[in-house]
Motif scaffolding. Structure first.
Motif, PDB file in Angstrom:
ATOM      1  N   MET A   1       0.835  -1.202   0.000  1.00  0.00           N
ATOM      2  CA  MET A   1       0.000   0.000   0.000  1.00  0.00           C
ATOM      3  C   MET A   1       0.874   1.258   0.000  1.00  0.00           C
ATOM      4  N   ILE A   2       2.004   1.194   0.745  1.00  0.00           N
ATOM      5  CA  ILE A   2       2.899   2.349   0.774  1.00  0.00           C
ATOM      6  C   ILE A   2       3.443   2.628  -0.636  1.00  0.00           C
ATOM      7  N   ASP A   3       3.791   1.534  -1.347  1.00  0.00           N
ATOM      8  CA  ASP A   3       4.289   1.691  -2.717  1.00  0.00           C
ATOM      9  C   ASP A   3       3.246   2.387  -3.577  1.00  0.00           C
ATOM     10  N   TYR A   4       2.001   1.929  -3.422  1.00  0.00           N
ATOM     11  CA  TYR A   4       0.936   2.515  -4.230  1.00  0.00           C
ATOM     12  C   TYR A   4       0.823   4.011  -3.940  1.00  0.00           C
ATOM     13  N   ILE A   5       0.864   4.369  -2.635  1.00  0.00           N
ATOM     14  CA  ILE A   5       0.678   5.782  -2.272  1.00  0.00           C
ATOM     15  C   ILE A   5       1.822   6.632  -2.822  1.00  0.00           C
ATOM     16  N   THR A   6       3.066   6.162  -2.620  1.00  0.00           N
ATOM     17  CA  THR A   6       4.190   6.985  -3.096  1.00  0.00           C
ATOM     18  C   THR A   6       4.187   7.088  -4.620  1.00  0.00           C
ATOM     19  N   GLY A   7       3.757   6.013  -5.292  1.00  0.00           N
ATOM     20  CA  GLY A   7       3.769   6.027  -6.751  1.00  0.00           C
ATOM     21  C   GLY A   7       2.638   6.827  -7.372  1.00  0.00           C
ATOM     22  N   ASN A   8       1.569   7.033  -6.610  1.00  0.00           N
ATOM     23  CA  ASN A   8       0.385   7.677  -7.201  1.00  0.00           C
ATOM     24  C   ASN A   8      -0.072   8.905  -6.412  1.00  0.00           C
ATOM     25  N   ARG A   9       0.905   9.585  -5.802  1.00  0.00           N
ATOM     26  CA  ARG A   9       0.554  10.706  -4.934  1.00  0.00           C
ATOM     27  C   ARG A   9      -0.333  11.737  -5.658  1.00  0.00           C
ATOM     28  N   GLU A  10       0.052  12.033  -6.901  1.00  0.00           N
ATOM     29  CA  GLU A  10      -0.681  13.030  -7.690  1.00  0.00           C
ATOM     30  C   GLU A  10      -2.154  12.638  -7.857  1.00  0.00           C
ATOM     31  N   ILE A  11      -2.356  11.382  -8.326  1.00  0.00           N
ATOM     32  CA  ILE A  11      -3.721  10.913  -8.608  1.00  0.00           C
ATOM     33  C   ILE A  11      -4.571  10.958  -7.339  1.00  0.00           C
ATOM     34  N   ILE A  12      -3.984  10.481  -6.227  1.00  0.00           N
ATOM     35  CA  ILE A  12      -4.736  10.440  -4.975  1.00  0.00           C
ATOM     36  C   ILE A  12      -5.113  11.855  -4.523  1.00  0.00           C
ATOM     37  N   TRP A  13      -4.148  12.761  -4.619  1.00  0.00           N
ATOM     38  CA  TRP A  13      -4.380  14.136  -4.169  1.00  0.00           C
ATOM     39  C   TRP A  13      -5.471  14.803  -5.000  1.00  0.00           C
ATOM     40  N   THR A  14      -5.416  14.608  -6.328  1.00  0.00           N
ATOM     41  CA  THR A  14      -6.443  15.193  -7.206  1.00  0.00           C
ATOM     42  C   THR A  14      -7.820  14.627  -6.866  1.00  0.00           C
ATOM     43  N   ALA A  15      -7.870  13.296  -6.691  1.00  0.00           N
ATOM     44  CA  ALA A  15      -9.153  12.658  -6.372  1.00  0.00           C
ATOM     45  C   ALA A  15      -9.689  13.200  -5.051  1.00  0.00           C
ATOM     46  N   PHE A  16      -8.799  13.374  -4.083  1.00  0.00           N
ATOM     47  CA  PHE A  16      -9.214  13.864  -2.764  1.00  0.00           C
ATOM     48  C   PHE A  16      -9.794  15.281  -2.870  1.00  0.00           C
ATOM     49  N   GLN A  17      -9.081  16.133  -3.637  1.00  0.00           N
ATOM     50  CA  GLN A  17      -9.560  17.514  -3.784  1.00  0.00           C
ATOM     51  C   GLN A  17     -10.933  17.548  -4.446  1.00  0.00           C
TER      52      GLN A  17
END
Lengths: 215, 241
Positions: A1-17
């Motif tokens: 899960m940590i790998d996923y988060i570090t690799g997709n920080r941009e996507i997650i942040w955009t989705a969150f916003q």
């Protein structure tokens, strides 16, 4: 899960916003719309039951159905974020109108009479006396509406606009649990944070509730 | 109005054909009833226990908010990814979402009872189990039903979303219509599922009014001199806390 988060920080942040504004703009619109409607339901008693009944009918409509019924009714595109925002506003208003009306109705008539005797006119009495007393009830309703909104937004992913819901679909397509966990955790955390903020606001602005001098 | 073509086409209402609107309505109802029965079997006894004894009340108080904050789509997809496609993961998700409203309102219903009523029952020599079944449950019934009512709405709505992972029911029209770009099919599904939800909600609200205990509603007090006791079971619109 940590790998996923570090690799997709941009996507997650955009989705969150996206999730944040899709969930919270309706809350703000609902406050603006439901306060006058709730007041009207109290002031003109004949309108109370029609307003409350229409609200509960609108509230019953399943979210995905409402998202998809709005385009032909209001002329938006099927994939427009406006559908989500308007649908969530409808749900929040449907919930809040009743809560505002019940909150205002719960004000002891003796208190309004005392305020009138002290020289408060209708508008000033509403703003200074009735609304503050109704505030705890109204904020309890606001909590429910906000938390529900945060959770419903992800359904919008099925029509292409769903904030963190996009992570769920990605996880399903890739048969990969990490994005699903991240989406659920962020969504629940967002709901909890909004909830805590409203509780804080309520404590800050209605200190008499805690002091034991219940109105 | 080509939006309504699918909905108004009599062919799609033919009772004999599987996959038509009536069969989808039945399927949707089947999932809804199945879920509500399982959820009630879990939530009502637990709610009664917590409300009657007052133990673990934090569970009942927080269940409502926790349940509301779970993203329904996320929960369904999580269970499908872990268990695999099929009816089981979806029903588990629906049950998980239906339990909190029933649990919270069952608890709230029991807590809202005037302690004097319970004391009176005790004074009359009722055993705890009798108090529960002959005093507490009848008085709390409208609130318990209000929890079932919210759970019904939640399940009807979530079952629609679950068509995305293959569940049948009216959601099929929405999901397939979107995938095939047949917007009139989407509208047909949306209209019918909205009507289904509204009708179920109206039935539930009627039922809710009907089951108010005669001792609470004042229906039992026919003599004009007797005033009905003030009702303490106004439906709580929000959980306290």
């Amino acid at each position: 899960m940590i790998d996923y988060i570090t690799g997709n920080r941009e996507i997650i942040w955009t989705a969150f916003q996206e999730h944040l504004y899709l969930a919270l703009i309706p809350v703000i619109l609902a406050i603006i719309i439901s306060l006058p409607l709730g007041y009207i339901a109290v002031r003109y008693k004949k309108l109370y039951y029609p307003l409350v009944n229409i609200s509960s009918i609108l509230y019953a409509i399943p979210s995905l159905a409402l998202f998809l019924l709005l385009p032909p009714i209001i002329g938006t595109g099927v994939l427009s974020p406006l559908n989500i925002i308007i649908a969530l506003t409808v749900y929040s208003v449907a919930l809040m109108v009743r809560v505002v009306a019940d909150g205002l109705n719960s004000v002891d008539p003796a208190i309004t009479q005392a305020a009138t005797a002290m020289g408060y006119r209708r508008v000033k009495r509403l703003l200074r006396v009735e609304l503050p007393i109704a505030l705890p009830v109204m904020l309890a309703g606001l909590r429910v509406a906000t938390v529900a909104n945060v959770s419903i937004v992800s359904v919008g992913a099925l029509i292409g606009v769903g904030g963190l819901g996009a992570l769920f679909l990605r996880g399903l397509q890739l048969d990969y649990l990490a994005p699903i966990y991240v989406g659920i955790i962020l969504s629940v955390l967002l709901a909890a944070t909004c909830d805590i903020i409203i509780v804080f606001v309520q404590r800050r602005f209605t200190p008499w509730v805690r002091a034991g001098g219940r109105a | 109005m080509d939006y309504l073509e699918y909905l108004l086409d009599p062919e799609h209402w033919d009772l004999a054909v599987n996959g038509n609107i009536p069969s989808l309505v039945l399927e949707h109802l089947y999932y809804t009833v199945l879920t509500l029965i399982i959820a009630s079997l879990i939530a009502i006894p637990v709610g009664l226990y917590i409300g009657h004894t007052g133990k673990f009340s934090f569970v009942a108080i927080n269940a409502g908010n926790a349940g509301r904050s779970l993203p329904t789509l996320g929960l369904i997809i999580l269970l499908v990814t872990v268990i695999g496609f099929g009816l089981l993961p979806v029903v588990i998700a629906l049950v998980i979402l239906a339990i909190p409203p029933i649990l919270t309102s069952t608890y709230a219903g029991l807590r809202a009872i005037n302690p004097a009523s319970v004391d009176a029952a005790k004074g009359m020599g009722m055993r705890p189990i009798e108090i529960l079944f002959r005093v507490e449950i009848p008085i709390a019934l409208p609130l318990i039903l209000s929890g079932l009512r919210s759970a019904t709405l939640q399940v009807v709505s979530t079952a629609t979303v679950a068509s995305y992972v293959g569940l049948g029911g009216l959601g099929r029209l929405l999901v397939d219509g979107l995938a095939l770009n047949q917007y009139d099919r989407v509208i047909a599904g949306a209209v019918v599922v909205a009507l289904l939800a509204i009708i179920l909600d109206l039935i539930a609200s009627g039922l809710q009014r009907l089951v108010v205990s005669p001792g609470v509603s004042g229906r039992a007090l026919t003599r004009t001199s007797n005033k009905p006791p003030s009702s303490s079971v106004e439906p709580a619109s929000a959980t306290a806390g």
